[in-house]
Write a protein that holds these residues in place. Structure first.
Motif, PDB file in Angstrom:
ATOM      1  N   ASN A 147       0.850  -1.182   0.000  1.00 51.51           N
ATOM      2  CA  ASN A 147       0.000   0.000   0.000  1.00 51.51           C
ATOM      3  C   ASN A 147       0.888   1.234   0.000  1.00 51.51           C
ATOM      4  N   LEU A 148       0.576   2.163  -0.884  1.00 52.49           N
ATOM      5  CA  LEU A 148       1.372   3.385  -1.009  1.00 52.49           C
ATOM      6  C   LEU A 148       0.629   4.544  -0.362  1.00 52.49           C
ATOM      7  N   SER A 149       1.323   5.291   0.466  1.00 54.84           N
ATOM      8  CA  SER A 149       0.754   6.490   1.063  1.00 54.84           C
ATOM      9  C   SER A 149       1.812   7.580   1.063  1.00 54.84           C
ATOM     10  N   SER A 150       1.365   8.820   1.015  1.00 58.59           N
ATOM     11  CA  SER A 150       2.287   9.951   1.060  1.00 58.59           C
ATOM     12  C   SER A 150       1.685  11.037   1.931  1.00 58.59           C
ATOM     13  N   SER A 151       2.551  11.802   2.570  1.00 61.92           N
ATOM     14  CA  SER A 151       2.095  12.885   3.427  1.00 61.92           C
ATOM     15  C   SER A 151       3.072  14.036   3.312  1.00 61.92           C
ATOM     16  N   GLN A 156       6.873  12.759   2.965  1.00 63.56           N
ATOM     17  CA  GLN A 156       7.161  11.369   3.305  1.00 63.56           C
ATOM     18  C   GLN A 156       6.359  10.455   2.392  1.00 63.56           C
ATOM     19  N   ILE A 157       7.028   9.456   1.843  1.00 63.39           N
ATOM     20  CA  ILE A 157       6.394   8.433   1.016  1.00 63.39           C
ATOM     21  C   ILE A 157       6.614   7.098   1.710  1.00 63.39           C
ATOM     22  N   ALA A 158       5.547   6.305   1.866  1.00 63.63           N
ATOM     23  CA  ALA A 158       5.653   5.040   2.596  1.00 63.63           C
ATOM     24  C   ALA A 158       4.960   3.929   1.822  1.00 63.63           C
ATOM     25  N   TYR A 159       5.661   2.814   1.663  1.00 65.78           N
ATOM     26  CA  TYR A 159       5.100   1.569   1.143  1.00 65.78           C
ATOM     27  C   TYR A 159       4.950   0.623   2.331  1.00 65.78           C
ATOM     28  N   SER A 160       3.764   0.069   2.521  1.00 68.36           N
ATOM     29  CA  SER A 160       3.533  -0.801   3.678  1.00 68.36           C
ATOM     30  C   SER A 160       2.956  -2.136   3.229  1.00 68.36           C
ATOM     31  N   ALA A 195       9.397  19.991  -6.442  1.00 66.00           N
ATOM     32  CA  ALA A 195       8.012  20.007  -5.974  1.00 66.00           C
ATOM     33  C   ALA A 195       7.808  19.020  -4.837  1.00 66.00           C
ATOM     34  N   THR A 196       6.849  19.326  -3.976  1.00 66.41           N
ATOM     35  CA  THR A 196       6.343  18.368  -2.993  1.00 66.41           C
ATOM     36  C   THR A 196       4.930  17.974  -3.418  1.00 66.41           C
ATOM     37  N   GLU A 197       4.481  16.803  -2.983  1.00 70.43           N
ATOM     38  CA  GLU A 197       3.180  16.318  -3.412  1.00 70.43           C
ATOM     39  C   GLU A 197       2.347  15.864  -2.230  1.00 70.43           C
ATOM     40  N   GLN A 198       1.039  15.931  -2.400  1.00 71.75           N
ATOM     41  CA  GLN A 198       0.108  15.498  -1.372  1.00 71.75           C
ATOM     42  C   GLN A 198      -1.076  14.810  -2.053  1.00 71.75           C
ATOM     43  N   MET A 199      -1.438  13.621  -1.549  1.00 74.88           N
ATOM     44  CA  MET A 199      -2.546  12.854  -2.122  1.00 74.88           C
ATOM     45  C   MET A 199      -3.673  12.724  -1.115  1.00 74.88           C
ATOM     46  N   GLU A 200      -4.913  12.834  -1.625  1.00 74.78           N
ATOM     47  CA  GLU A 200      -6.102  12.639  -0.808  1.00 74.78           C
ATOM     48  C   GLU A 200      -7.004  11.644  -1.541  1.00 74.78           C
ATOM     49  N   ASP A 201      -7.382  10.570  -0.844  1.00 79.81           N
ATOM     50  CA  ASP A 201      -8.238   9.535  -1.427  1.00 79.81           C
ATOM     51  C   ASP A 201      -9.573   9.493  -0.694  1.00 79.81           C
ATOM     52  N   GLU A 202     -10.642   9.449  -1.453  1.00 79.33           N
ATOM     53  CA  GLU A 202     -11.978   9.267  -0.880  1.00 79.33           C
ATOM     54  C   GLU A 202     -12.345   7.796  -1.071  1.00 79.33           C
ATOM     55  N   LYS A 204      -4.504  14.794  -6.249  1.00 86.04           N
ATOM     56  CA  LYS A 204      -3.069  14.897  -6.044  1.00 86.04           C
ATOM     57  C   LYS A 204      -2.623  16.319  -6.392  1.00 86.04           C
ATOM     58  N   THR A 205      -1.941  16.941  -5.443  1.00 86.43           N
ATOM     59  CA  THR A 205      -1.511  18.330  -5.614  1.00 86.43           C
ATOM     60  C   THR A 205       0.003  18.414  -5.513  1.00 86.43           C
TER      61      THR A 205
END
Length: 602
Positions: free
Chosen positions: A65-69, A80-84, A369-376, A386-387
């Motif tokens: 699972n990929l998440s970023s903050s 921060q990018i995390a694969y879990s 650039a930095t990135e931020q993802m939001e999932d509904e 994704k911004t």
């Protein structure tokens, strides 16, 4: 000997700052039936070609699972990018979870390994990762099809309990499609369908590989009625996921295992009325049966070839999206960090999308650039936003035209590549209220004077004041030593630290940092940056870097800026001796230094 020990300690400290790609575990000791969450975390770096290791002696319950903050403290942005992955051991013992490999800032790296002790017990308290339910947890506690005991749980003469279970309880896997493109979302739902009262629990979660998994959270996991082949079943959703295939070929969706404990009653001595309205007799048999769903296979097709004309660079996004371009600040000013926001939103796979290529006008300096993802995650397909936030600095006021930005993705429903184009932007940049000379900005009345002219005027005024003071001191009347002592000391005691002299000194280092340019050898850059920061500390506060931690405690009003300055000095120490930073990162450190020192000058 002491010098060698100091060098070793310095290298160890520098190595700790170099750990930008690490492996973390939710627990170091678990039971044989517990699960553990392993995270591969990258901070403030770009990650490409991420590859999981082989997990020997472990079953992959879910993931990767990929998440970023993204977090921001003042003007400092950290990403921060995390694969879990969720792992369950297949045996007890002490095991080393190997690190993952990836291209970190275009350089191959492997994260550290972590050691997990698996004890020969079912569970260890506190070993479960947060916000995750154990695969051994009961999902159904006396799930009823109706209030009374169903008629199917009464055994007549010649009936077998195991046959009753197999004919009335089924684990199903339902998918929304059996053919998809690489990156196209697939809905997979695991269900327990039963016509019996039972105590059931999941004992083995499906182990996905070759795809990215997003857990859907919208549907309540309460029992509801569904008709399957014309027969009503009580249905419970075990797991509902959205999958993104990572490569072409056959994607196998594995099985989940559900353990069911069913109690049966004797119906041979009961009449019709007792069977349906009376209380059940004592149980005569109890069966414990583990059931699995049938596996399924998805045919994953590669994306079609890109058109030779009429399409911009492919973004690797698959789905249906809209894009927009905006400015993060209400007003743009010179000599301060502004942000360009490029936003993609829609349904589909955006996890591998990188920041777009921006054609910046002359006079504008941009940074990574930095990135931020939001999932509904309440519906399928998951809506994603994704911004990308791209910092930039403008040196001179004026109007700048930013051209439109193109974004190309593949639409699997239309079976074609689509290019969306944002509107262009007009950047109206005003003269910044804060300059690199602190609050000293009114040295003349001519607004057309540039930074260099103002600095030279300020330095000249300071030198002139020093010369006049020396001439006056040398030409004053000579007095007897005894009477002149107090008069000579008086102006020295009452004379404050001249602001006109001190501010040009600290501003001079700001000017030098601003003029630092990229070099082939990043080590030389960091040596120059570190030298100017040390000189600034001595000029501004009269301290050296070793005294900075104590100075921060004594000045809480500037603790935020001083802490950032301390971290920046640590980064400089690392950059001087190890080639861990690219020149783009070096320019970001330069920008951070300018911002922090400007805030200290206010």
């Amino acid at each position: 000997m002491k010098r060698n020990l100091f060098i070793i300690l310095l290298l160890l400290v520098q190595h700790s700052f170099a750990q930008s790609f690490v492996t973390r575990a939710s627990a170091t000791s678990i039971g044989k039936n517990d699960v553990v969450q392993i995270e591969y975390i990258a901070e403030d770096v770009t990650v490409d070609q991420f590859v999981l290791p082989r997990f020997k002696n472990w079953n992959v319950v879910s993931g990767p699972n990929l998440s970023s903050s993204t977090s921001q403290i003042g003007n400092v942005i950290k990403q921060q990018i995390a694969y879990s992955v969720m792992l369950q051991p297949t045996t007890s013992g002490t095991f080393l979870i190997p690190g993952a490999t990836a291209l970190i800032n275009n350089k191959p790296q492997r994260s550290n390994g972590v050691t997990i002790v698996v004890k020969n017990v079912d569970h260890l308290q506190g070993s479960q990762p947060p916000s995750q339910s154990s695969p051994q947890t009961s999902i159904l506690d006396q799930l009823p099809f109706q209030d009374q005991v169903p008629a199917n749980q009464y055994l007549k003469k010649g009936e077998k309990a195991i046959d009753k279970i197999r004919n009335n309880i089924v684990v199903r896997l339902e998918v929304n499609k059996h053919t998809s493109y690489v990156g196209e979302p697939i809905l997979a739902t695991y269900k327990l369908c039963t016509r019996l009262r039972s105590k059931s629990k999941v004992v083995k979660q499906p182990q996905f590989s070759g795809c990215t998994v997003i857990e859907l959270t919208g549907e309540q996991q309460d029992a509801h009625i569904e008709k399957i082949n014309g027969i009503e079943y009580n249905v419970f959703v075990i797991r509902k996921v959205q999958l993104f295939p990572l490569e072409a070929g056959k994607l196998e969706l594995p099985a989940t295992s559900v353990e069911n404990k069913v109690t049966f009653y004797d119906a041979s001595h009961q009449n019709y009325r007792d069977l349906y309205y009376g209380a059940p007799s004592l149980p005569v048999e109890e069966q414990l049966v583990t059931l699995q769903n049938k596996t399924d296979v998805i045919d994953v097709k590669p994306l079609p070839p890109l058109p030779t004309v009429g399409t911009s660079e492919f973004s690797n996004a698959v789905g249906n999206f809209n894009v927009s371009l905006a400015i993060g600040e209400d007003a743009l000013t010179t000599n301060s960090t502004n942000h360009l926001l490029f936003t993609i939103q829609g349904v589909g796979n955006l996890q591998q999308v990188k920041a777009p290529s921006i054609q910046w006008p002359k006079g504008v300096e941009s940074f990574d650039a930095t990135e931020q993802m939001e999932d509904e995650k309440t519906t399928f397909p998951v809506r994603t936003r994704k911004t990308f936030s791209i910092p930039f600095v403008v040196g001179k006021k004026g109007d700048y035209t930013l051209p439109a930005v193109q974004f190309t993705y593949f639409d699997p429903n239309a079976n074609r590549y689509v290019t969306k184009t944002t509107s262009g932007l007009l950047l109206r940049v005003a003269q910044g209220s804060k300059t690199f000379t602190g609050n000293v900005k009114k040295t003349g009345t001519n607004d057309n004077l540039g930074f260099d002219e103002r600095l030279y005027i300020l330095l000249g005024a300071g030198l002139l004041a020093i010369v006049i003071g020396l001439v006056w001191f040398n030409r004053r009347p000579k007095m007897p030593l005894q009477r002149a002592a107090s008069k000579v000391q008086l102006p020295v005691q009452q004379q404050p630290q001249p602001v006109e002299i001190k501010r040009p000194e600290s501003s001079e280092y700001l000017f030098k940092i601003r003029e630092l340019q990229p070099e082939t050898d990043s080590s030389s850059f960091y040596k120059s940056l570190c030298k100017n920061l040390h000189a600034y500390l001595n000029s501004k506060f009269g301290i050296d870097a070793a005294q900075l931690p104590y100075f921060i405690q004594q000045h809480p009003e500037s603790a935020g800026e001083l802490q950032l300055l301390k971290e920046l000095l640590d980064d400089c120490s690392l950059g001087m001796y190890t080639p861990v930073y690219s020149m783009e990162e070096a320019m970001q450190h330069r920008l951070l230094a300018i911002e922090v020192l400007c805030r200290l000058e206010k």
